[in-house]
Design an enzyme around this catalytic site. Sequence first.
Site, PDB file in Angstrom:
ATOM      1  N   HIS A 190       0.818  -1.211   0.000  1.00 11.48           N
ATOM      2  CA  HIS A 190       0.000   0.000   0.000  1.00 11.48           C
ATOM      3  C   HIS A 190       0.854   1.264   0.000  1.00 11.48           C
ATOM      4  O   HIS A 190       0.544   2.237  -0.671  1.00 11.48           O
ATOM      5  CB  HIS A 190      -0.892   0.030   1.234  1.00 11.48           C
ATOM      6  CG  HIS A 190      -2.059  -0.878   1.101  1.00 11.48           C
ATOM      7  ND1 HIS A 190      -2.399  -1.789   2.056  1.00 11.48           N
ATOM      8  CD2 HIS A 190      -2.947  -1.006   0.110  1.00 11.48           C
ATOM      9  CE1 HIS A 190      -3.457  -2.447   1.651  1.00 11.48           C
ATOM     10  NE2 HIS A 190      -3.818  -1.984   0.473  1.00 11.48           N
ATOM     11  N   ARG A 297      -9.246  -3.060 -10.257  1.00  6.57           N
ATOM     12  CA  ARG A 297      -9.059  -4.133  -9.275  1.00  6.57           C
ATOM     13  C   ARG A 297     -10.058  -3.931  -8.127  1.00  6.57           C
ATOM     14  O   ARG A 297      -9.746  -3.309  -7.115  1.00  6.57           O
ATOM     15  CB  ARG A 297      -7.628  -4.102  -8.739  1.00  6.57           C
ATOM     16  CG  ARG A 297      -6.568  -4.469  -9.774  1.00  6.57           C
ATOM     17  CD  ARG A 297      -5.187  -4.457  -9.136  1.00  6.57           C
ATOM     18  NE  ARG A 297      -4.208  -5.189  -9.899  1.00  6.57           N
ATOM     19  CZ  ARG A 297      -3.253  -4.628 -10.640  1.00  6.57           C
ATOM     20  NH1 ARG A 297      -3.161  -3.315 -10.705  1.00  6.57           N
ATOM     21  NH2 ARG A 297      -2.390  -5.370 -11.294  1.00  6.57           N
ATOM     22  N   ARG A 333     -13.107  -5.852 -13.111  1.00  7.06           N
ATOM     23  CA  ARG A 333     -12.756  -7.243 -12.822  1.00  7.06           C
ATOM     24  C   ARG A 333     -13.460  -7.663 -11.541  1.00  7.06           C
ATOM     25  O   ARG A 333     -13.426  -6.928 -10.543  1.00  7.06           O
ATOM     26  CB  ARG A 333     -11.243  -7.369 -12.652  1.00  7.06           C
ATOM     27  CG  ARG A 333     -10.826  -8.775 -12.271  1.00  7.06           C
ATOM     28  CD  ARG A 333      -9.338  -8.924 -12.207  1.00  7.06           C
ATOM     29  NE  ARG A 333      -8.755  -8.314 -11.020  1.00  7.06           N
ATOM     30  CZ  ARG A 333      -7.446  -8.298 -10.759  1.00  7.06           C
ATOM     31  NH1 ARG A 333      -6.605  -8.844 -11.624  1.00  7.06           N
ATOM     32  NH2 ARG A 333      -6.974  -7.744  -9.676  1.00  7.06           N
ATOM     33  N   GLU A 433      -4.415 -16.113 -17.143  1.00 10.37           N
ATOM     34  CA  GLU A 433      -3.358 -15.982 -16.136  1.00 10.37           C
ATOM     35  C   GLU A 433      -2.729 -17.310 -15.739  1.00 10.37           C
ATOM     36  O   GLU A 433      -1.773 -17.328 -14.973  1.00 10.37           O
ATOM     37  CB  GLU A 433      -3.929 -15.339 -14.860  1.00 10.37           C
ATOM     38  CG  GLU A 433      -4.570 -13.983 -15.083  1.00 10.37           C
ATOM     39  CD  GLU A 433      -4.996 -13.334 -13.784  1.00 10.37           C
ATOM     40  OE1 GLU A 433      -4.207 -12.580 -13.221  1.00 10.37           O
ATOM     41  OE2 GLU A 433      -6.135 -13.600 -13.339  1.00 10.37           O
ATOM     42  N   ASN A 456       1.295 -10.796 -14.748  1.00  5.36           N
ATOM     43  CA  ASN A 456       1.885 -10.916 -13.405  1.00  5.36           C
ATOM     44  C   ASN A 456       1.702 -12.342 -12.886  1.00  5.36           C
ATOM     45  O   ASN A 456       2.624 -12.970 -12.377  1.00  5.36           O
ATOM     46  CB  ASN A 456       1.233  -9.932 -12.415  1.00  5.36           C
ATOM     47  CG  ASN A 456       1.338  -8.500 -12.879  1.00  5.36           C
ATOM     48  OD1 ASN A 456       2.170  -8.181 -13.717  1.00  5.36           O
ATOM     49  ND2 ASN A 456       0.491  -7.628 -12.348  1.00  5.36           N
ATOM     50  N   ASP A 457       0.481 -12.822 -13.010  1.00  6.95           N
ATOM     51  CA  ASP A 457       0.220 -14.195 -12.571  1.00  6.95           C
ATOM     52  C   ASP A 457       0.647 -15.218 -13.609  1.00  6.95           C
ATOM     53  O   ASP A 457       1.149 -16.287 -13.255  1.00  6.95           O
ATOM     54  CB  ASP A 457      -1.271 -14.372 -12.243  1.00  6.95           C
ATOM     55  CG  ASP A 457      -1.585 -13.911 -10.836  1.00  6.95           C
ATOM     56  OD1 ASP A 457      -0.795 -14.240  -9.928  1.00  6.95           O
ATOM     57  OD2 ASP A 457      -2.594 -13.203 -10.639  1.00  6.95           O
ATOM     58  N   ARG A 467       5.672 -14.988  -7.193  1.00  9.88           N
ATOM     59  CA  ARG A 467       6.039 -13.637  -7.625  1.00  9.88           C
ATOM     60  C   ARG A 467       6.491 -12.745  -6.481  1.00  9.88           C
ATOM     61  O   ARG A 467       7.035 -11.675  -6.694  1.00  9.88           O
ATOM     62  CB  ARG A 467       4.905 -12.997  -8.442  1.00  9.88           C
ATOM     63  CG  ARG A 467       3.691 -12.545  -7.682  1.00  9.88           C
ATOM     64  CD  ARG A 467       2.519 -12.298  -8.631  1.00  9.88           C
ATOM     65  NE  ARG A 467       1.902 -10.996  -8.425  1.00  9.88           N
ATOM     66  CZ  ARG A 467       0.722 -10.646  -8.887  1.00  9.88           C
ATOM     67  NH1 ARG A 467       0.001 -11.476  -9.619  1.00  9.88           N
ATOM     68  NH2 ARG A 467       0.233  -9.451  -8.664  1.00  9.88           N
ATOM     69  N   CYS A 504      -2.765  -6.731 -19.400  1.00  9.14           N
ATOM     70  CA  CYS A 504      -2.876  -5.759 -18.304  1.00  9.14           C
ATOM     71  C   CYS A 504      -1.925  -6.039 -17.142  1.00  9.14           C
ATOM     72  O   CYS A 504      -2.068  -5.474 -16.075  1.00  9.14           O
ATOM     73  CB  CYS A 504      -4.314  -5.672 -17.805  1.00  9.14           C
ATOM     74  SG  CYS A 504      -4.897  -7.196 -17.071  1.00  9.14           S
TER      75      CYS A 504
HETATM   76  C1  PEP Z   1      -1.988  -9.980 -13.427  1.00  5.79           C
HETATM   77  O1  PEP Z   1      -1.942 -11.028 -12.777  1.00  5.79           O
HETATM   78  O2  PEP Z   1      -1.224  -9.736 -14.390  1.00  5.79           O
HETATM   79  C2  PEP Z   1      -2.956  -8.929 -13.085  1.00  5.79           C
HETATM   80  C3  PEP Z   1      -3.112  -7.864 -13.822  1.00  5.79           C
HETATM   81  O3  PEP Z   1      -3.666  -9.097 -11.952  1.00  5.79           O
HETATM   82  P1  PEP Z   1      -3.082  -8.814 -10.465  1.00  5.79           P
HETATM   83  O4  PEP Z   1      -1.751  -8.149 -10.605  1.00  5.79           O
HETATM   84  O5  PEP Z   1      -4.103  -7.988  -9.803  1.00  5.79           O
HETATM   85  O6  PEP Z   1      -2.979 -10.211  -9.921  1.00  5.79           O
HETATM   86 MG    MG Z   2      -3.593 -11.581 -11.499  1.00  2.00          MG
END
Ligand code: PEP
Ligand code: MG
Length: 602
Positions: A190, A297, A333, A433, A456-457, A467, A504
């Site tokens: 945060h 989000r 989402r 993902e 990211n996932d 991660r 994204c």
């Molecule tokens: C992702 O996983 O790439 C994503 C955009 O979602 P978050 O980062 O919220 O898991």
């Molecule tokens: Mg994700």
Amino acid sequence: MIIKGIGAAPGIAIGKAFLLERGRIPVPRYKLFGDEAIADECRRFEEAVVQAEAELEAIKKSIKSEFREHARLLEVQQMILRDPSIYDESLHSIEKDRSNAQLALVKSLRKARELFSNLNDEYAKSRIADVNAAGDRVVRILAGQDHSGLENIRERAIIIAHELSPADAIQLEVGRTMGVVTEMGGISSHTTIVARSLNIPAVVGAENAARLIATGDILIVDGATGTIIVNPSENDISFYYERQEELDAYIKEISRHAHLPAETRDACRVSVEANIEVVEEVAAAKDNGAEAIGLYRTEFFFMNRVELPDEEALFRDYRDLAELMAPAHVTIRTLDLGADKLTHWFPRLEETNPALGLRSIRLCLHYKELFKTQLRAILRAGAVANNIRLMLPLISGVAEVLQTKRILRDVQAELTRKRIPFDQNMSFGVMIEVPSAVAIADLLAQEVDFFSIGTNDLIQYTLGIDRSNEHVAYLYEPLHPGVLRFIKQVADAGHQAGIPVSLCGEMAGEPIYVPILLGLKIDSLSMNPVSLPRVKNLIRRFSMKDCCRFVNKVLGMRTAHEVNLAARKMVMSKFPEEFRLFEPNWPVNVDARSRQPAAAKK
Ligand code: PEP
Ligand code: MG
């Protein structure tokens, strides 16, 4: 002396350090004698909690309106103060163990911290900061001391702290805070999010910074590379002043063009969109040239609240967002809670691998009533400007999509029955993902209106690395050939079925990756608002033909390292200024994110 941390919010700060002392307050330890003493001590504890709540309330009121959402973080601290594991437990210890109030509180705080630290993930870590900050406040009140901290900063300074709670972060005054350095924290904490939205250079995870730096030390903080120079030489200072000026001028220059469309030199349009966590970020997104919201989000709205939001609260939030962005679309989402994003709304599960556990869409399908409430709110808000798109996270198979569609039909039938207006033709998409979703992208494409690749996932699950685990951070390689092939497979499957494909994950906002993502034919890139001007600028200077040719070459490469070198050469040839300003360590620092060099070199 050079200290290395993680570059969390780009920019350069040069100034004096202010060490935020969270000095230990001596905790007296004594036994209470007699019922009267125990009753008095319970009352003293209760009064201290009430005073702490009042202090937090006062801070909340002083927060500027644009950070209203972040004020919820203070509510989290208020909530922690009343959490039975701390409040009841402390009273219990006063009554049963006859402990004095400070000791009783310190013991219950220790237990709460142990609980969070055992979870060992980013979000739990940010909760530890809240527990510490809330507890610290009451301990100080019980000790009869003022709450010393940010309010003691008299001049512009760079704040150094072991950890900075979100409550502290939202008190940061842009006018007085030149930069922020913390020993703890991660890229998605945060504190980092607030620093980024305030545009304050920040470095987190800077080990021992609070021990090695003293108030009054002169510092240079480079929020892009994660470098902190303590008591630098005159040469260092003039070098970084120059960089700071150049960086400011560059950002100013490219921001002037942020509103132009992201169109390549050979006239191919890419939609460049923003990821947001709170509706208040829309202003920054628009200012930086966002053409739409590619990812909202929604779980953040649930995370920092005292009460579970009801359908009306959700509806108002989504409606406001839709109105602010209309006619551009907003991609909402559905709840992506679980794993690192925890809330107290669900029973805590004993999961050995929370990232592989009951999270995200799985959690929603488990708690159907809550899911339906959110879906109702989204559908209703969609009727306001017909610009909302609905997106499901972490889909691993067609069955989850079909199950969600059945729930959606029930919700639509209910709204129709009650004559409540809603968007009957809302666009419906899924995030890609996990590897199984890539493998069946052709099947999923038959069921949905769009794809959005959550790299990211996807990187975490494809490469099999957590991660948020620093020990395997060097393996977190967005340009791994396996990842690139997966992205291509999804883009191809989507296009074959005639649906648009967005991306994204954080990758979308990283300029180095832009030519590759363009060449892979991604239709829209959605990113942190701060990255928008740089990415748009790059898109406008490339030609799609060159990018496609480049991607063909890249897809024949065998390692992420090879791809990385080629991508950097490609971007550097066109934009040497990007490298000089944002990655001055290149080529020493081959991958700034995953392989932090031991020390910055000029
Ligand atoms: C992702 O996983 O790439 C994503 C955009 O979602 P978050 O980062 O919220 O898991
Ligand atoms: Mg994700």
